[in-house]
Design a protein around this motif. Structure first.
Motif, short mmCIF file in Angstrom:
data_model
loop_
_atom_site.label_atom_id
_atom_site.label_comp_id
_atom_site.label_asym_id
_atom_site.label_seq_id
_atom_site.Cartn_x
_atom_site.Cartn_y
_atom_site.Cartn_z
N PHE A 171 -4.15 3.71 8.71
CA PHE A 171 -3.67 3.40 7.36
C PHE A 171 -3.27 1.94 7.24
O PHE A 171 -3.52 1.29 6.21
N ARG A 172 -2.64 1.42 8.27
CA ARG A 172 -2.25 0.01 8.19
C ARG A 172 -3.49 -0.90 8.12
O ARG A 172 -3.49 -1.91 7.40
N ARG A 173 -4.53 -0.55 8.89
CA ARG A 173 -5.77 -1.32 8.80
C ARG A 173 -6.38 -1.20 7.40
O ARG A 173 -6.90 -2.18 6.85
N TYR A 174 -6.30 -0.01 6.83
CA TYR A 174 -6.87 0.19 5.48
C TYR A 174 -6.12 -0.64 4.44
O TYR A 174 -6.73 -1.17 3.50
N SER A 180 -3.89 -2.09 -2.67
CA SER A 180 -3.49 -1.34 -3.87
C SER A 180 -3.27 0.14 -3.60
O SER A 180 -2.65 0.83 -4.42
N HIS A 181 -3.74 0.64 -2.46
CA HIS A 181 -3.58 2.05 -2.12
C HIS A 181 -2.36 2.29 -1.23
O HIS A 181 -2.33 3.25 -0.46
N ILE A 182 -1.37 1.47 -1.41
CA ILE A 182 -0.18 1.65 -0.58
C ILE A 182 0.55 2.95 -0.93
O ILE A 182 1.27 3.51 -0.09
N GLU A 197 9.94 3.77 7.59
CA GLU A 197 8.84 2.95 7.10
C GLU A 197 8.52 3.26 5.64
O GLU A 197 8.16 2.36 4.87
N ALA A 198 8.66 4.54 5.23
CA ALA A 198 8.42 4.89 3.84
C ALA A 198 9.40 4.16 2.92
O ALA A 198 9.01 3.63 1.86
N ALA A 199 10.67 4.11 3.31
CA ALA A 199 11.66 3.40 2.49
C ALA A 199 11.36 1.91 2.45
O ALA A 199 11.48 1.27 1.39
N GLU A 200 10.95 1.33 3.59
CA GLU A 200 10.65 -0.09 3.61
C GLU A 200 9.44 -0.42 2.74
O GLU A 200 9.44 -1.41 2.02
N ARG A 201 8.42 0.44 2.83
CA ARG A 201 7.23 0.21 2.01
C ARG A 201 7.56 0.34 0.52
O ARG A 201 7.09 -0.45 -0.30
N LEU A 202 8.35 1.34 0.17
CA LEU A 202 8.74 1.50 -1.24
C LEU A 202 9.56 0.32 -1.73
O LEU A 202 9.38 -0.17 -2.86
N ALA A 203 10.47 -0.14 -0.88
CA ALA A 203 11.26 -1.30 -1.26
C ALA A 203 10.38 -2.53 -1.47
O ALA A 203 10.58 -3.32 -2.40
N GLY A 204 9.37 -2.69 -0.59
CA GLY A 204 8.45 -3.80 -0.77
C GLY A 204 7.66 -3.71 -2.06
O GLY A 204 7.40 -4.72 -2.73
N VAL A 205 7.24 -2.50 -2.39
CA VAL A 205 6.51 -2.31 -3.65
C VAL A 205 7.37 -2.68 -4.84
O VAL A 205 6.93 -3.35 -5.80
N LEU A 206 8.63 -2.24 -4.83
CA LEU A 206 9.52 -2.51 -5.97
C LEU A 206 9.88 -3.98 -6.06
O LEU A 206 10.15 -4.49 -7.16
#
Length: 912
Positions: A171-174, A180-182, A197-206
């Motif tokens: 998934f990280r490679r993708y 855009s498919h984060i 990691e889910a919280a960090e990814r969501l925080a990055g998106v926001l």
């Protein structure tokens, strides 16, 4: 294929050799083995052959043409179909995989071959081999076609049993290929319970302002997902400032404030920080501005306290059981001994804080009304009603009530207030008054009267309440002094200074407040002298704020003190100031008081007053004044003048009251002059233009009067006249009265005459029609003339005779309204009309032309048969008709007139 050990050569089954039917294809292939068209024709011809035989042909063809995509694709599809339904451990899958590998030697740039191979590996659940093959495909194909590979690749690594680390790496490679498919990656992390990691990814998106969700999620939804992860898995997520993140959401998304506050408190609860959680709940309750958010936070808060209490009670029970079963350990360390020595007996050192938690829970429930009221006040701090409700909540705590009032008067802006802001000041003062603290109550009122309210009425109410408080405590002089101070007009200097500021407070208009002056007058009447009261009334007149009620009160005051002339002067001033309908009560009271006071001693002056009153009064208000005027003349004046007043009254009142006025007029005339005097009144009433229904009632009363006087013929004549107002079908009561009259006083001839009139009236009502405008009547006449000409033309009348008739009929149609101008409105003549001189004129209906319908035969003679009308129907009209016929035609023509046709009759009529 099997290999013989002796010879080392491959033995081929005889079934796989070409047959005689294959010889033509084999010969062509031998001649041209590199022709795809020949190999493809060979395969099509053997489409029904077993797969093993077709596989040999495919292998031979691919050996000759290894770069043919068409052959490889068809061959691989048939091999896939051949292994479908077999277990994955079947050796045929190994052969299939080897075939794919051989195909990819030359077809490594064809994405369709890769997809078929990858799909086959995924079905075989060969994760490692499939992952490596996906990687080979990504390396072999250009990047523009990688999106076709990544979709099945992600599906493979998302299968159950695939190591999470492997999936995460893929998934990280993708995401490097398509960031855009984060959201898919975040969903996978949540499903894999990788909360950090889910919280960090969501925080990055926001934090990325340019992010756009391909799944249609809003930033609000993503924010709520992040909050759920942070709060529900507080112990598994670290490195993020949860408090700052959620508070940022509270500031940004105001429609979900309650949920976010409860999420933040839940975060601290899961971290074991219960006191911090309580602080968060309290902060949320103190900051939300909607009842919905308050309800969400309060319910969560109450549930938290209840759960804490229940957990403590359950823990205490378990500890008691353990203490009963086990033995107490006698060995304690030094710290425990010191704690017991110095802190023993203090409630803070008590492990059993059940009572404290119970008190917290009960306190929370008891505070709910106060907290809810605070929410409503945060919505609008200028809501007066909510401040009153807040004071009522602290009904048993005067100190809190005082603090609430202080906060209210500091917060509420009178110009923005919803409700009446002066009521807060009044209630505040009454609170001190109820506790016998008059001094502070006066201080509150002194401050209240200096507030700039929105309307003068609010300030006047405060002054009145201030004075009423002094009256309740028997301080009458102070109450009068307050009213004098309130009604004092500001000085010129004050007015000039306020005009310079440009913002005029309500205190500048207070001296014209009617409420204040009315209260002041009441105080002066009760506590002051007559002179001071009159001075107040005169001041009201000077300020031009007097009302009809104030004028009446002033006059009553003067009458009570025997100042009758002054009272009448007040009435005079009132009738000059006001107009109808406001002056009605003043006139009625003035006239009644004047007549009662002077009677006949000042009769002329009373008459002038009544004449002046009826001149000013409108028609719908003049009746009581005329009745009062007539009563004056009857009691103190002349009966003749009283009748004259009644006669004026019946002309002045509206039509709806004329009948009742005439009834009074007739009753008084009969009482004064006798019954015969009422005849002329009845006649004037009937001829005065009363509505039909009222005129009919008056006629019935008049006829009853004549019957009682024995004048039967006069009564009958009245019934005849009144019959025009009564339709026999809708008003049978009138005809029943007349019928009873004729049965009692009439004979057969009069009864027949009544029946004849009934039929005539009924016919007149049935023939009533609306009168059309003149231009519409002329238009209708022209249409009738055109229709008559068309009918004559169809009957075969020559053109010259038709033109002559048209010219003759045109003047008659134009002059017909003039000839019939004397007809009664809404009445259609039945053939004869009465003349003004008493004669009777016979009229013929010129519009009814009896013409024959067009005959099929032109030779038929057109004749219209007629019947003679009996002469008895016309009565006296028959002689007039005979004389006209003798003047217009000779005897021979008269004899044959009954057989004339329509054309000849029209010509003869025009000559006459």
């Amino acid at each position: 294929m099997a290999v013989t050990p002796a010879t080392g050569a491959a033995e081929i089954s005889p079934d796989l050799y070409p047959s005689e039917e294959d010889l033509p294809y084999e010969e062509e292939i031998l001649r041209n083995p590199f022709s795809l068209k020949l190999w493809w024709r060979y395969l099509i011809a053997r489409s029904s052959a077993p797969f093993r035989r077709r596989a040999v042909i495919y292998e031979r063809a691919l050996k000759a043409l290894p770069g043919s995509y068409k052959l490889w694709h068809a061959y691989l599809r048939e091999r896939l179909d051949a292994v479908r339904g077999r277990p994955v451990s079947d050796p045929a899958f190994d052969s299939l995989n080897n075939t794919f590998e051989r195909a990819l030697v030359t077809m490594h740039k064809m994405p369709r071959i890769w997809l078929m191979y990858l799909a086959s590996l995924s079905e075989q659940r060969l994760v490692t081999r499939g992952r490596r093959t996906f990687d080979r495909a990504l390396r072999a194909l250009p990047v523009t076609q990688h999106d076709r590979i990544w979709e099945p690749y992600l599906a493979l690594v998302s299968l159950p049993g695939v190591p999470v680390e492997t999936s995460l790496r893929v998934f990280r490679r993708y995401l490097l290929f398509d960031p855009s498919h984060i959201e898919d990656f975040i969903n996978f992390l949540i499903a894999s319970r990788r909360w950090q990691e889910a919280a960090e990814r969501l925080a990055g998106v926001l934090n990325d302002d340019s992010f756009h969700s391909i799944k249609g999620k809003t930033r609000h939804q993503l924010w709520l997902e992040l909050c759920d992860i942070l709060t529900r898995h507080a112990t598994e997520v670290s490195g993020l400032k949860v408090d700052a993140i959620i508070r940022g959401g509270i500031r940004r998304y105001t429609d979900e404030v309650g949920r976010l506050w409860t999420s933040l408190a839940d975060y601290y609860v899961r971290r074991g920080l219960y006191e911090k959680a309580r602080d968060i709940f309290e902060e949320g309750i103190q900051t939300v501005t909607t009842v919905r958010d308050f309800s969400v936070i309060f319910e969560s808060y109450a549930q938290f306290e209840q759960s804490a209490l229940a957990a403590k009670i359950e823990t205490a029970e378990e500890e008691q059981e353990e203490d009963g079963e086990g033995e107490e350990d006698g060995r304690r360390d030094d710290l425990s001994k010191l704690t017991k020595k110095f802190l023993d007996g203090f409630w803070l050192n008590d492990d059993d804080d059940t009572d404290l938690r119970m008190a917290r829970f009960e306190n929370l429930l008891s505070r709910r009304p106060e907290l809810l009221n605070s929410v409503l006040l945060r919505q609008n701090p200028h809501n007066v009603e909510q401040w009153h409700r807040r004071v009522k909540i602290f009904e048993n705590d005067p100190a809190k009530q005082v603090f609430t009032y202080i906060e209210a008067v500091r917060t509420v802006d009178p110009m923005k207030a919803v409700g009446k802001p002066h009521t807060i000041w009044i209630a505040f003062a009454r609170l001190y008054e109820s506790h016998n603290d008059i001094k502070n109550a006066r201080d509150i009122f002194e401050k209240a009267v200096n507030v700039n309210y929105k309307t003068v009425d609010h300030l006047a109410t405060v002054w009145c309440e201030y004075a009423e408080m002094e009256l309740r405590h028997k301080n009458f002089g102070r109450a009068l002094e307050l009213m004098r101070k309130a009604t004092a007009e500001p000085s010129v200097e004050v007015k000039r200074r306020v005009a310079a500021d440009g913002n005029e407070p309500v205190q500048m208009k207070l001296h014209k407040s009617l409420r204040l002056w009315s209260f002041y007058v009441d105080l002066e009447e009760s506590l002051g002298s007559l002179e001071s009261t009159r001075a107040v009334y005169e001041r009201i007149f000077d300020l031009r704020i007097a009302t009809p009620q104030i004028i009446l009160n002033y006059a009553f005051l003067l009458e009570e003190n025997k100042y009758f002339e002054d009272a009448f002067k007040v009435y005079e001033r009132g009738v000059k100031i006001f107009k109808y309908p406001h002056v009605k009560d003043i006139w009625v009271t003035y006239l009644s008081k004047f007549v009662k006071r002077y009677g006949k001693t000042k009769l002329e002056r009373a008459r002038e007053l009544f004449e002046h009153a009826v001149e000013q009064a409108p028609a719908n208000e003049v009746k009581p004044i005329y009745l009062q005027y007539a009563k004056l003349e009857e009691e103190y004046g002349l009966a003749k003048r009283a009748m004259k007043v009644y006669d004026q009254a019946v002309k002045a009142v509206p039509d709806s009251e004329k009948l009742s006025m005439y009834e009074i007029y007739i009753a008084r005339a009969a009482a004064i002059f006798g019954v015969p005097k009422t005849r002329e009144i009845y006649e004037r009433a009937i001829e005065s233009g009363l509505p039909d229904n009222d005129a009919k009632k008056m006629c019935l009363k008049y006829a009853e009067l004549e019957r009682n006087l024995g004048e039967i013929d006069r009564a009958r004549a009245i019934y005849v006249f009144a019959s025009q107002f009564a339709d026999p079908r809708s008003d049978p009561d009138f005809w029943k009265v007349w019928k009873d009259f004729e049965i009692q006083h009439g004979n057969e001839d009069t009864f027949r005459e009544m029946l004849r009139i009934s039929r005539s009236v009924s016919a007149s009502y049935s023939q009533t029609h609306f009168i059309l405008p003149e231009y519409l009547m002329q238009k209708d006449q022209k249409l009738n003339l055109e229709e008559a000409v068309d009918t004559l033309k169809r009957a075969g009348v020559p053109e010259d005779e038709m033109a002559t008739l048209e010219r003759q009929l045109a003047p008659a149609a134009a002059n017909s309204p003039v000839k019939n101008g004397g007809r009664m409105v809404n009445f259609v003549s039945a053939g004869s009309e009465s003349q003004s001189d008493g004669g009777i004129r016979l009229t013929a209906n010129n519009e009814d032309i009896e013409l024959p319908e067009e005959s099929d035969s032109e030779d038929d003679k057109i004749e219209i048969a007629q019947k003679n009308v009996p002469a008895s129907v016309f009565g006296d009209l028959a002689e007039k008709v005979a004389k006209d016929e003798d003047k217009g035609a000779d005897a021979a023509d008269n004899g044959g007139s009954s057989h004339l046709g329509a054309l000849e009759r029209i010509k003869r009529q025009r000559r006459q």
